[in-house]
Scaffold this motif. Structure first.
Motif, mmCIF file in Angstrom:
data_model
loop_
_atom_site.group_PDB
_atom_site.id
_atom_site.type_symbol
_atom_site.label_atom_id
_atom_site.label_comp_id
_atom_site.label_asym_id
_atom_site.label_seq_id
_atom_site.Cartn_x
_atom_site.Cartn_y
_atom_site.Cartn_z
ATOM 1 N N VAL A 98 0.862 -1.178 0.000
ATOM 2 C CA VAL A 98 0.000 0.000 0.000
ATOM 3 C C VAL A 98 0.899 1.230 0.000
ATOM 4 N N PHE A 99 0.324 2.374 -0.382
ATOM 5 C CA PHE A 99 1.122 3.579 -0.571
ATOM 6 C C PHE A 99 0.559 4.728 0.249
ATOM 7 N N ARG A 122 4.749 0.396 1.447
ATOM 8 C CA ARG A 122 5.017 -0.515 2.552
ATOM 9 C C ARG A 122 4.273 -1.820 2.285
ATOM 10 N N PHE A 123 4.886 -2.913 2.704
ATOM 11 C CA PHE A 123 4.261 -4.217 2.522
ATOM 12 C C PHE A 123 3.135 -4.391 3.535
ATOM 13 N N GLY A 129 -4.879 -4.461 4.571
ATOM 14 C CA GLY A 129 -3.892 -4.098 3.563
ATOM 15 C C GLY A 129 -4.313 -4.520 2.168
ATOM 16 N N ILE A 130 -4.851 -5.742 2.047
ATOM 17 C CA ILE A 130 -5.314 -6.224 0.740
ATOM 18 C C ILE A 130 -6.450 -5.340 0.230
ATOM 19 N N HIS A 152 1.694 -10.259 -4.581
ATOM 20 C CA HIS A 152 2.901 -9.783 -5.253
ATOM 21 C C HIS A 152 4.139 -9.868 -4.357
ATOM 22 N N ASP A 153 5.221 -10.434 -4.919
ATOM 23 C CA ASP A 153 6.575 -10.313 -4.374
ATOM 24 C C ASP A 153 6.742 -10.834 -2.952
ATOM 25 N N LEU A 154 6.117 -11.944 -2.631
ATOM 26 C CA LEU A 154 6.275 -12.516 -1.297
ATOM 27 C C LEU A 154 7.477 -13.443 -1.293
#
Length: 348
Positions: A98-99, A122-123, A129-130, A152-154
């Protein structure tokens, strides 16, 4: 999209069903990484021309992410797609970041992207968050539906450490996955995917979650077929689909070895890779097969692969990506690669 009618691309490459979802994809799609100003600031007129060329070439699968340019890619995808008929294209984006407004908005300069937007990432793989990531993507694109969402990108390379990966998996299991399942249950999305950069991610995801498909960004290319050992058989057993996201292995399968610094996996290629590539290039030359066409068509030969996506930042690149399916590659070419041990004997 059950009623979607997608066009046929060159080489009789018909749209393909993505795993057990109801979504069919054109076999070539537009990847959104470079549209986030990956290497340089892009001119908006050039971006528009690239999207127009992709559309005119019958490309109808478009994949982006909040991470690409910290939102810039999604802005551009929305600006160039939202006036087109929504039932004529498939759109996917990703969750996991999230931004927020940075603490120092004037002097903020985020990592990796040459340009992009000035927001701090930030993750966050929790339920909130989702959902926040999903809502932010809807607003950035100005398109009120996505067909597919991907985790993404885990992985360690992006998150930073094995401990952080483990913690994010816990967050996803405890609540984040429920958000994705809720969106799928109420048909806000038609499939849940996960991005894969490294071997081992697919079995871990399938053990924990009811994944519909994977976007495989590096491990399966003309240079490396590691997923044939374990990952792809697992997907086939469960009816899980695959999209290939880096057919050129970050460079070397597009440029060959003649450039001063060929890149493989986003790093300068090491001598064993260059040596293998030269042998592949020799087989290409013997059969008069363009290297790029071999790279694209190879990954699409696997039955669980629905589409291959590659970034394009010029109209010529977009048209070329589609036209790579148009040339017939003789079976003798693939046989020679197998005979010389240059591709896995089990590769379709």
């Amino acid at each position: 999209m059950e009623t979607m009618t997608l066009p046929t691309l060159p080489g009789n490459a018909a749209p393909r069903r993505l795993g057990r979802t109801s979504v069919s994809l054109t076999p070539v799609g537009l990847g959104g990484g470079p549209m986030g100003d990956m290497f340089a600031h892009l001119d908006e007129a050039d971006v528009r021309a690239t999207f127009d060329a992709a559309w005119d070439a019958q490309m109808r699968y478009f994949d982006t992410s909040p991470w690409y340019g910290r939102g810039m890619s999604e802005l551009r995808f929305g600006a160039n797609l939202r006036q087109r008929p929504r039932d004529e294209f498939v759109l996917s984006t990703k969750v996991g970041r999230v931004f927020d407004r940075p603490q120092d908005p004037v002097n903020f300069k985020g990592p990796f992207w040459a340009g992009g937007l000035k927001f701090q990432e930030r993750f966050d793989y929790t339920y909130d968050g989702i959902m926040r990531s999903y809502d932010q993507s809807l607003m950035r694109t100005g398109i009120n539906t996505f067909d597919l969402l991907l985790i993404h990108d885990l992985d360690v390379r992006h998150v930073g450490s094995a401990d952080l990966v483990a913690q994010h998996f816990i967050d996803l299991e405890r609540s984040g996955w429920r958000a994705l399942e809720t969106l799928r249950h109420y048909k806000e999305i038609k499939g849940i995917g996960a991005g894969v950069n490294d071997l081992g991610t697919i079995p871990e995801m399938l053990k924990r979650f009811d994944i519909d498909f994977f976007l495989v960004a590096m491990p399966y290319t003309l240079l490396d077929q590691g997923p044939l050992d374990h990952e792809f058989p697992l997907c086939q057993e469960r009816g899980v689909g695959v999209v290939i996201g880096a057919p050129f292995a970050s460079g070397i399968l597009a440029t060959g070895t003649s450039v001063p610094t060929p890149y493989y996996r986003y790093m300068p290629a090491e001598p064993p890779v260059i040596e293998k590539m030269k042998k592949i290039e020799a087989v290409c030359a013997a059969h008069k097969v363009p290297l790029k066409a071999a790279a694209f068509q190879f990954v699409l030969r696997h039955p669980i692969v629905a589409s291959v996506i590659s970034g394009a930042v010029t109209p010529e690149q977009a048209r070329e990506n589609v036209n790579l399916l148009g040339g017939e590659i003789p079976e003798a070419f693939w046989s020679d690669l197998k005979h010389q041990g240059l591709i896995d004997a089990r590769a379709p």
